[in-house]
Enzyme design. Structure first.
Site, short mmCIF file in Angstrom:
data_model
loop_
_atom_site.label_atom_id
_atom_site.label_comp_id
_atom_site.label_asym_id
_atom_site.label_seq_id
_atom_site.Cartn_x
_atom_site.Cartn_y
_atom_site.Cartn_z
N LYS A 217 -1.57 -4.57 16.22
CA LYS A 217 -2.46 -3.67 15.51
C LYS A 217 -3.58 -3.16 16.42
CE LYS A 217 -0.48 -3.28 11.57
NZ LYS A 217 0.04 -1.95 11.14
N SER B 207 -5.32 -1.84 11.74
CA SER B 207 -5.85 -2.93 10.94
C SER B 207 -7.19 -3.38 11.48
CB SER B 207 -4.89 -4.12 10.94
OG SER B 207 -5.44 -5.23 10.26
N ASP C 122 14.69 2.30 9.30
CA ASP C 122 14.14 1.03 9.78
C ASP C 122 13.44 1.30 11.11
OD1 ASP C 122 13.60 -1.50 10.71
OD2 ASP C 122 15.67 -2.24 10.57
N ILE D 127 0.83 -1.20 0.00
CA ILE D 127 0.00 0.00 0.00
C ILE D 127 0.87 1.26 0.00
CG2 ILE D 127 -1.82 1.27 1.20
CD1 ILE D 127 -2.74 -1.37 2.43
N VAL E 35 -5.67 -7.01 1.67
CA VAL E 35 -5.14 -6.32 0.51
C VAL E 35 -4.07 -7.19 -0.12
CG1 VAL E 35 -3.99 -4.22 -0.31
CG2 VAL E 35 -5.62 -4.09 1.60
N TYR F 20 0.56 -10.45 15.40
CA TYR F 20 0.25 -9.30 14.54
C TYR F 20 -1.00 -8.57 15.02
CZ TYR F 20 -1.11 -6.73 10.32
OH TYR F 20 -1.49 -5.75 9.44
#
Length: 244
Positions: free
Chosen positions: A151, A134, A58, A17, A179, A147
């Site tokens: 989020k 998310s 980073d 994205i 996505v 994950y």
């Protein structure tokens, strides 16, 4: 926000994205700064985006973000900062790789906290700070850890910032569904309502031009997840056990 001539910094721009956003904004005449770990990919994308500035960093190494912020602070004020950067390697809790989990927490959460701490002073009054959470952060999903946990924390962080930084800075929370990217290519299950990165970028840019705090898409999927989130646990956990 009209994007022509605007100075916009995208963190996590080298793929997915983030790269789609860079291309879309370049077409609309934005002046871009592009950051990610992959310096080679950034250089290629910068050339594609009309000579956008490449600024490798980073988020897993907070000193690189601090250095980038210091460089930009000497040169310009920004109209928007968009942070899409994240690591993705979901698993069941009993199967978590501690090293990978630590890396995800370091980038997805601690890195985002550093963005929230260091970047707002770069924004002009009325500028936008756009953070990617998310739909996975709405409710604990089977097989989604760690994950989903990071989020969920980012979603919460953006809610906090929306009040702490107002009215000088407008905070936007982006909550994508599925996505098509190199990260979701790791999934072994059928992903409902999946869209392309280009479609996701279009949704983000539309959301940045509106007053709403949250930008979520595709809505036929995200509204269903919002409904699950507000159900009593007796119902929502029963539904999630069926997914498991």
């Amino acid at each position: 926000m009209a994007f022509a001539g605007r100075r916009i910094w995208i963190i996590g721009a080298s793929a997915g994205i983030g790269a789609a956003l860079a291309r879309a904004l370049a077409r609309q005449g934005a002046r871009l700064i592009l950051s990610a770990r992959d310096g080679d990919a950034l250089e290629l994308l910068s050339a594609e985006c009309g000579g956008a500035q490449a600024l490798p960093l980073d988020l897993g190494r907070p000193e690189t973000l601090a250095t980038a912020v210091a460089q930009l602070a000497l040169k310009m004020q920004l109209d928007a900062i968009i942070c899409t950067a994240a690591l993705y390697n979901p698993s069941r809790v009993a199967e978590i790789d501690p090293t990978q989990a630590e890396a995800m927490v370091r980038v997805n959460l601690l890195g985002m906290i550093e963005v929230a701490r260091l970047c707002p002073p770069l924004l002009r009054d009325g500028g936008q700070l756009v953070l990617f959470g998310s739909v996975a952060g709405y409710i604990g999903l089977p097989g989604g850890q760690p994950y989903s946990a990071t989020k969920a924390a980012v979603n919460n962080l953006a809610e906090t910032l929306a009040t702490e930084l107002a009215p000088r800075v407008t905070v936007k929370l982006v909550c994508p569904g599925f996505v098509q990217t190199r990260l979701t290519a790791r999934n072994t299950f059928t992903m409902p309502a999946i869209i392309t990165a280009e479609q996701a970028a279009e949704a983000v840019l539309r959301g940045m031009q509106r007053r709403r705090f949250e930008i979520h898409f595709p809505r036929r999927f995200t509204w269903a997840m919002k409904l699950v989130r507000v159900l009593p646990y007796a119902l929502s956990l029963r539904l999630l056990r069926r997914l498991s």
